[in-house]
Design a protein around this motif. Structure first.
Motif, PDB file in Angstrom:
ATOM      1  N   ARG A   1      75.187 -19.852 -63.094  1.00 32.17           N
ATOM      2  CA  ARG A   1      76.545 -19.972 -62.551  1.00 32.17           C
ATOM      3  C   ARG A   1      76.924 -21.438 -62.369  1.00 32.17           C
ATOM      4  O   ARG A   1      78.069 -21.830 -62.613  1.00 32.17           O
ATOM      5  N   GLN A   2      75.955 -22.230 -61.958  1.00 26.93           N
ATOM      6  CA  GLN A   2      76.204 -23.658 -61.781  1.00 26.93           C
ATOM      7  C   GLN A   2      76.575 -24.313 -63.110  1.00 26.93           C
ATOM      8  O   GLN A   2      77.485 -25.147 -63.171  1.00 26.93           O
TER       9      GLN A   2
ATOM     10  N   ALA B   1      80.106 -23.278 -63.868  1.00 31.65           N
ATOM     11  CA  ALA B   1      81.056 -23.966 -62.990  1.00 31.65           C
ATOM     12  C   ALA B   1      81.219 -25.424 -63.401  1.00 31.65           C
ATOM     13  O   ALA B   1      82.333 -25.965 -63.373  1.00 31.65           O
ATOM     14  N   GLN B   2      80.134 -26.060 -63.756  1.00 32.82           N
ATOM     15  CA  GLN B   2      80.212 -27.455 -64.198  1.00 32.82           C
ATOM     16  C   GLN B   2      80.983 -27.568 -65.509  1.00 32.82           C
ATOM     17  O   GLN B   2      81.748 -28.521 -65.712  1.00 32.82           O
TER      18      GLN B   2
ATOM     19  N   ARG C   1      87.872 -26.491 -58.747  1.00 27.76           N
ATOM     20  CA  ARG C   1      86.639 -26.363 -59.530  1.00 27.76           C
ATOM     21  C   ARG C   1      85.518 -27.202 -58.917  1.00 27.76           C
ATOM     22  O   ARG C   1      84.344 -26.811 -58.966  1.00 27.76           O
TER      23      ARG C   1
ATOM     24  N   ALA D   1      84.069 -25.215 -56.160  1.00 33.83           N
ATOM     25  CA  ALA D   1      83.266 -24.107 -56.688  1.00 33.83           C
ATOM     26  C   ALA D   1      81.864 -24.588 -57.057  1.00 33.83           C
ATOM     27  O   ALA D   1      80.872 -23.909 -56.797  1.00 33.83           O
ATOM     28  N   VAL D   2      81.782 -25.774 -57.655  1.00 37.55           N
ATOM     29  CA  VAL D   2      80.474 -26.337 -58.011  1.00 37.55           C
ATOM     30  C   VAL D   2      79.653 -26.601 -56.753  1.00 37.55           C
ATOM     31  O   VAL D   2      78.450 -26.304 -56.703  1.00 37.55           O
TER      32      VAL D   2
ATOM     33  N   ILE E   1      78.353 -23.239 -55.262  1.00 37.18           N
ATOM     34  CA  ILE E   1      77.211 -22.695 -56.008  1.00 37.18           C
ATOM     35  C   ILE E   1      75.949 -23.502 -55.726  1.00 37.18           C
ATOM     36  O   ILE E   1      74.847 -22.949 -55.653  1.00 37.18           O
TER      37      ILE E   1
END
Length: 439
Positions: A164-165, A168-169, A206, A209-210, A213
């Motif tokens: 997920r990371q 997200a990145q 965003r 979000a990073v 996570i």
């Protein structure tokens, strides 16, 4: 570490070697998560699945108590083999009376020893005490299975957060690139400043979000490390990927393997305990001979003589029939509960298998159809936006749809492997020996 685990497994009774089952014909979670794990080592700071499970089975805090329980059970079994002590007695008769029995001239002094013969009874006590050890051993196997499965789940959680990371990145990098492009078009007067402001807000979202996570990944790492008693994880990342395909399932065969589950073996162990206790109750109701022997001193004759005697208890041999009947009723209860548990476990295997197949179907559809279509849609939308045919809303919507689809794919793969872990837990596939099966 692997040798230590193998030694522990080899010591278990054949009926309880739930972890040692070779799984060549069944599912192999090891192959799903990547055979490259076997080449990883802690020195590289990347934790493999095998290392995580083996460390948990070796050092999980809850498992330590069973070693002491087994030691206590062994000590009680040894104590059960200790019979009653012989009794030494001294009796003086015909002394301090009247007439011929005044003083001690006519005294009779008897020095004797008494034995209670309990050979069979002692054997039954030892058997009853030892039978309880199998229950403790089976309970430990159940806990070991839970520990291995929990470790696998925490490992998958950490892996999922890592992937997920990455997503997200990637989304953050994409939103930054879009912001740069929009600012260039704003400068050229092709799009309004409001689009740049929306794109700037998207970059900020965003970024959060990073960071979120990253926090979730740290939590997953701590939960995983706690499986082997570490308060702070010493590994940097977990090795492997969720993208490996899930092999086909034979549901009928998986349901048959439920019979090896230690959650069923515990009922058999308790039934054997009841058997031993029935034998003990019958032995206690039997005849226990008592033998007396000694030497007697006759003062009047200035002589010695030997004395001996036997005592046999009277009464019916079935005086413990009520206790035996109660123990037999317990055995019947264990059989009924084992039957109910077997049905429950078979049903769970079926449900988990169906959920796994559905997750695999969802993942295949996302990979083969949905994600490629959304990637093409995003490319077309981006081109149309640059030409002024679309607004920023359409561009942002196309970007979000692709991100959501990729997250859905990751979630489908994650659910499939969680279901696989549960299936392996229920059917007896060894989570600790998978690497050996694959080599």
């Amino acid at each position: 570490m692997r040798d230590n685990l193998r030694k522990r497994v080899d010591k278990k009774p054949i009926a309880g070697r739930f972890f040692a089952v070779r799984a060549g014909a069944l599912l192999a979670l090891w192959s799903l998560l990547g055979t490259a794990w076997a080449q990883e080592n802690l020195a590289s700071s990347r934790l493999s699945f095998e290392q995580a499970v083996l460390q948990s089975l070796q050092s999980h805090p809850a498992l330590a108590g069973y070693e002491y329980q087994l030691e206590a059970a062994d000590a009680l079994a040894a104590q059960a083999g200790v019979g009653p002590r012989p009794e030494l007695s001294l009796m003086v008769e015909d002394v301090a009376g009247s007439g011929d029995f005044t003083a001690a001239e006519s005294a009779q002094t008897t020095l004797g020893i008494t034995w209670l013969l309990q050979g069979e009874l002692i054997d039954r006590r030892v058997d009853a005490a030892r039978s309880k050890t199998s229950v403790i051993e089976t309970q430990r196997q159940i806990l070991e299975l839970d520990v291995a499965a929990d470790t696998a789940r925490y490992f998958l959680q950490a892996m999922a957060q890592q992937e997920r990371q990455v997503l997200a990145q990637h989304a953050l990098a994409q939103s930054r690139a879009v912001l740069v492009d929009i600012r260039r078009q704003v400068a050229a007067g092709k799009v309004p400043q409001a689009d740049a402001s929306r794109a700037q807000a998207e970059v900020a979202r965003r970024t959060l979000a990073v960071e979120d996570i990253a926090h979730q990944l740290q939590i997953a790492r701590y939960r995983l490390a706690a499986q082997w008693g570490e308060r702070t994880p010493r590994f940097g990342a977990v090795a492997g990927s969720l993208s490996a395909p899930v092999p086909p399932l034979d549901i009928a065969q998986l349901r048959q393997r439920v019979a090896a589950n230690p959650n069923l073996a515990i009922f058999l162990s308790r039934e054997r305990v009841a058997d031993a206790e029935i034998a003990l109750a019958r032995a206690e109701a039997g005849i226990q001979w008592r033998i007396d022997a000694g030497i007697r001193r006759l003062e009047a004759a200035n002589d010695y003589s030997l004395v001996a005697g036997v005592a046999v208890p009277l009464g019916r041999r079935d005086r413990n029939r009520g206790q035996v009947a109660a123990l037999k009723a317990e055995q019947n209860r264990y059989r009924a509960e084992m039957h109910a548990k077997a049905i429950e476990l078979e049903t769970r295997v079926y449900v988990m298998a169906q959920q796994l197949l559905h997750s695999r179907h969802v993942g295949d559809a996302l990979t083969a159809k949905i994600i490629p279509s959304l990637e093409r849609s995003l490319a077309d939308t981006r081109s149309a936006y640059r030409q002024g045919k679309y607004r920023y809303y359409e561009l942002a919507s196309a970007q979000q749809a692709l991100i959501d689809a990729r997250l859905s794919l990751l979630q489908a793969r994650y659910r499939a492997r969680l279901n696989l872990i549960e299936i392996e837990k229920l059917t007896g596939l060894s989570l600790a020996q998978i690497s050996e099966n694959e080599k």
